[in-house]
Motif scaffolding. Structure first.
Motif, PDB file in Angstrom:
ATOM      1  N   PRO A  93       0.843  -1.337  -0.147  1.00 48.63           N
ATOM      2  CA  PRO A  93      -0.334   0.047   0.020  1.00 48.63           C
ATOM      3  C   PRO A  93       0.718   1.262  -0.121  1.00 48.63           C
ATOM      4  CG  PRO A  93      -0.065  -0.965   2.237  1.00 48.63           C
ATOM      5  CD  PRO A  93       0.674  -2.081   1.198  1.00 48.63           C
ATOM      6  N   GLU A  94       2.307   1.082   0.296  1.00 50.35           N
ATOM      7  CA  GLU A  94       2.964   2.247   0.208  1.00 50.35           C
ATOM      8  C   GLU A  94       4.177   2.011  -0.176  1.00 50.35           C
ATOM      9  OE1 GLU A  94       5.270   5.541   2.937  1.00 50.35           O
ATOM     10  OE2 GLU A  94       3.047   5.112   3.492  1.00 50.35           O
ATOM     11  N   THR A 121      -0.341  11.282  -2.472  1.00 44.54           N
ATOM     12  CA  THR A 121      -0.804  12.170  -3.797  1.00 44.54           C
ATOM     13  C   THR A 121       0.172  13.279  -4.001  1.00 44.54           C
ATOM     14  OG1 THR A 121      -2.322  13.322  -2.446  1.00 44.54           O
ATOM     15  CG2 THR A 121      -3.198  11.378  -3.626  1.00 44.54           C
ATOM     16  N   ASP A 122       0.533  13.902  -2.966  1.00 45.93           N
ATOM     17  CA  ASP A 122       1.646  15.102  -3.260  1.00 45.93           C
ATOM     18  C   ASP A 122       2.999  14.797  -3.073  1.00 45.93           C
ATOM     19  OD1 ASP A 122       1.061  14.770  -0.545  1.00 45.93           O
ATOM     20  OD2 ASP A 122       1.017  16.932  -0.044  1.00 45.93           O
ATOM     21  N   GLY A 123       3.328  13.410  -3.077  1.00 48.54           N
ATOM     22  CA  GLY A 123       4.777  13.157  -3.215  1.00 48.54           C
ATOM     23  C   GLY A 123       5.256  13.242  -1.860  1.00 48.54           C
ATOM     24  N   THR A 124       6.305  12.271  -1.559  1.00 48.17           N
ATOM     25  CA  THR A 124       7.131  12.335  -0.281  1.00 48.17           C
ATOM     26  C   THR A 124       8.013  13.475  -0.424  1.00 48.17           C
ATOM     27  OG1 THR A 124       8.765  11.043  -1.424  1.00 48.17           O
ATOM     28  CG2 THR A 124       7.113   9.695  -0.337  1.00 48.17           C
ATOM     29  N   ILE A 125       8.270  14.138   1.033  1.00 47.40           N
ATOM     30  CA  ILE A 125       9.112  14.957   1.021  1.00 47.40           C
ATOM     31  C   ILE A 125      10.430  14.551   1.968  1.00 47.40           C
ATOM     32  CG2 ILE A 125       7.424  16.791   0.870  1.00 47.40           C
ATOM     33  CD1 ILE A 125       7.448  17.012   3.812  1.00 47.40           C
ATOM     34  N   GLU A 126      11.530  15.262   1.686  1.00 46.73           N
ATOM     35  CA  GLU A 126      12.532  15.194   2.522  1.00 46.73           C
ATOM     36  C   GLU A 126      13.399  16.777   2.437  1.00 46.73           C
ATOM     37  OE1 GLU A 126      15.498  11.561   2.128  1.00 46.73           O
ATOM     38  OE2 GLU A 126      14.677  11.586   0.426  1.00 46.73           O
ATOM     39  N   PRO A 266       8.647   8.850  -5.433  1.00 46.06           N
ATOM     40  CA  PRO A 266       7.200   8.152  -5.816  1.00 46.06           C
ATOM     41  C   PRO A 266       7.218   7.008  -4.900  1.00 46.06           C
ATOM     42  CG  PRO A 266       8.709   8.061  -7.839  1.00 46.06           C
ATOM     43  CD  PRO A 266       9.537   8.388  -6.792  1.00 46.06           C
ATOM     44  N   ALA A 267       5.670   7.197  -4.450  1.00 43.11           N
ATOM     45  CA  ALA A 267       5.131   6.182  -3.313  1.00 43.11           C
ATOM     46  C   ALA A 267       3.805   5.676  -4.152  1.00 43.11           C
ATOM     47  CB  ALA A 267       5.110   6.827  -1.803  1.00 43.11           C
ATOM     48  N   VAL A 268       3.538   4.524  -4.386  1.00 48.96           N
ATOM     49  CA  VAL A 268       2.547   4.248  -5.138  1.00 48.96           C
ATOM     50  C   VAL A 268       1.970   2.764  -4.254  1.00 48.96           C
ATOM     51  CG1 VAL A 268       3.416   4.760  -7.485  1.00 48.96           C
ATOM     52  CG2 VAL A 268       3.734   2.233  -6.402  1.00 48.96           C
ATOM     53  N   LEU A 291      -3.765   9.655  -0.255  1.00 48.96           N
ATOM     54  CA  LEU A 291      -3.653  10.558   0.899  1.00 48.96           C
ATOM     55  C   LEU A 291      -2.698  11.565   0.747  1.00 48.96           C
ATOM     56  CD1 LEU A 291      -4.347   8.255   4.016  1.00 48.96           C
ATOM     57  CD2 LEU A 291      -6.030   9.702   2.887  1.00 48.96           C
ATOM     58  N   THR A 292      -2.879  12.705   1.078  1.00 52.98           N
ATOM     59  CA  THR A 292      -1.931  13.678   1.124  1.00 52.98           C
ATOM     60  C   THR A 292      -0.702  13.507   2.309  1.00 52.98           C
ATOM     61  OG1 THR A 292      -2.884  15.276   2.531  1.00 52.98           O
ATOM     62  CG2 THR A 292      -3.501  15.262   0.054  1.00 52.98           C
ATOM     63  N   ASN A 293       0.398  13.908   2.251  1.00 53.98           N
ATOM     64  CA  ASN A 293       1.431  14.007   3.141  1.00 53.98           C
ATOM     65  C   ASN A 293       0.869  14.490   4.341  1.00 53.98           C
ATOM     66  OD1 ASN A 293       4.448  13.768   3.302  1.00 53.98           O
ATOM     67  ND2 ASN A 293       4.307  14.222   1.295  1.00 53.98           N
ATOM     68  N   ALA A 294      -0.077  15.534   4.437  1.00 59.67           N
ATOM     69  CA  ALA A 294      -0.443  16.267   5.660  1.00 59.67           C
ATOM     70  C   ALA A 294      -1.645  15.039   6.390  1.00 59.67           C
ATOM     71  CB  ALA A 294      -1.160  17.458   5.619  1.00 59.67           C
ATOM     72  N   GLN A 295      -2.325  14.434   5.673  1.00 55.77           N
ATOM     73  CA  GLN A 295      -3.331  13.332   6.189  1.00 55.77           C
ATOM     74  C   GLN A 295      -2.487  12.329   6.745  1.00 55.77           C
ATOM     75  OE1 GLN A 295      -5.532  13.100   2.354  1.00 55.77           O
ATOM     76  NE2 GLN A 295      -7.332  13.759   3.243  1.00 55.77           N
TER      77      GLN A 295
END
Length: 341
Positions: A93-94, A121-126, A266-268, A291-295
């Motif tokens: 799932p991720e 949906t808005d991509g992983t962040i680093e 990408p996380a699919v 889901l978004t990063n924030a969610q």
């Protein structure tokens, strides 16, 4: 009994309405079934967000669609390798595909696996972060270069003559990337690079600074509970240059470290191809679950603050975020899931 023409018309209309209603009900029922007798094994990865998502989807598929589901232990490389070669686990799932890019693309081309949707949906962040309260007190601190010019705002508790940048624990890939950027920005004369002993130690340092409303410059990534709990601002590191980043994280690269932002990985929702073929309702479900990063960060805060495992974190999400997950499923599926909570 004899019907007049008006009565006949009404009777015919009612009959058609009944047939249409039955057809709609049949269509809804067909869309609400699992569609396969095979066990759908879902990979529970080793990081919190992926683990929670595995249990969220397991609960919905089992209670809502009547699927036979098993949550199995997983991690990026072994899970993807098994999925590509044996068709199991059925769903990850991720799945962060950047670490397995070549194999994953070949698997897509060969029809062995499918990407059903973007898990994030808005991509992983680093990147590098500072507290919002620090930026509000110093509005010019919007980029890494601006922060680097003011080490006095982020004094090292053990050496106040220099600033401190909190890096990653030894052995993590982000330790390599942060060290490379530290060198590329030529920070050594005015800054110390601090390596915590563990991920927990890094989290504790960040939490302590935010609790005391102290300045802190730190590397972090998302989605995570830390970024869900604390109001941190990501600094501008400039353009993401994949080739520079690849060299920065390769100990055998001979080129000098370069300045680059962290590319978004990408996380699919990755799945074995048979899911799409044998269980199209399940595939359709997974096409809507992004889901978004924030969610995701928000759902992880519950687990972090309550020391809850992935299953309990998933149940809390299903109880408190009906407005989110009920949009993924037909109404009767949602009702079946709600009845189990």
């Amino acid at each position: 009994m004899t019907l007049k023409s008006g009565g006949i018309a009404v009777a015919i209309a009612l009959a058609f309405a009944s047939v249409a209603g039955n057809a709609v009900a049949a269509d809804e029922n067909a869309a609400s079934t699992c569609g396969t007798d095979r066990t759908i094994d879902i990979a529970e990865m080793t990081w919190p967000s992926a683990a929670a998502l595995a249990h969220i989807h397991s609960r919905i598929l089992e209670a809502g669609y009547g699927c036979k589901v098993e949550v199995v232990t997983g991690d990026t490389v072994p899970t993807s390798t098994s999925m590509l070669t044996r068709g199991t686990p059925a769903v990850a799932p991720e799945l962060w595909t950047s670490a397995i890019e070549e194999q994953w693309q070949q698997g897509l081309k060969d029809g062995k696996v499918v990407a059903l949707s973007d898990a994030i949906t808005d991509g992983t962040i680093e990147g590098w972060f500072i507290p919002r309260y620090t930026q509000e007190a110093n509005p010019e601190l919007t980029s890494a270069e601006a922060v680097i010019a003011h080490p006095e705002i982020f004094p090292d508790p053990e050496d106040s003559s220099k600033g401190r940048l909190y890096s990653c624990p030894p052995g993590w890939a982000c330790e390599l990337s942060t060290t490379a950027l530290f060198e590329a920005f030529d920070m050594k004369d005015k800054w110390n690079l601090f390596s915590p002993g563990s991920g927990g130690a890094l989290d504790a340092s960040i939490a302590r600074a935010f609790t005391r409303e102290e300045p802190i410059l730190f590397y972090y990534w998302g989605p995570t509970a830390i970024l869900g709990k604390f109001d941190a601002v990501q600094l501008d590191l400039g353009e993401a240059k994949p080739e520079v980043y690849a060299c920065n994280t390769d100990p055998d690269c001979d080129d000098a470290p370069g300045v680059t932002a962290y590319p978004s990985s990408p996380a699919v929702v990755g799945a074995a191809a048979w899911i799409q073929e044998e269980a199209p309702n399940v595939a359709a479900y997974f096409s809507k679950v992004g889901l978004t990063n924030a969610q995701i960060s928000e759902l992880l805060v519950y687990g972090d603050e309550n020391q809850a495992d992935a299953a309990a974190t998933a149940e809390n999400f299903l109880k408190t975020k009906e407005d989110v997950w009920t949009t993924w499923v037909p109404a009767d599926v949602a009702d079946k899931v709600k009845a189990t909570l």
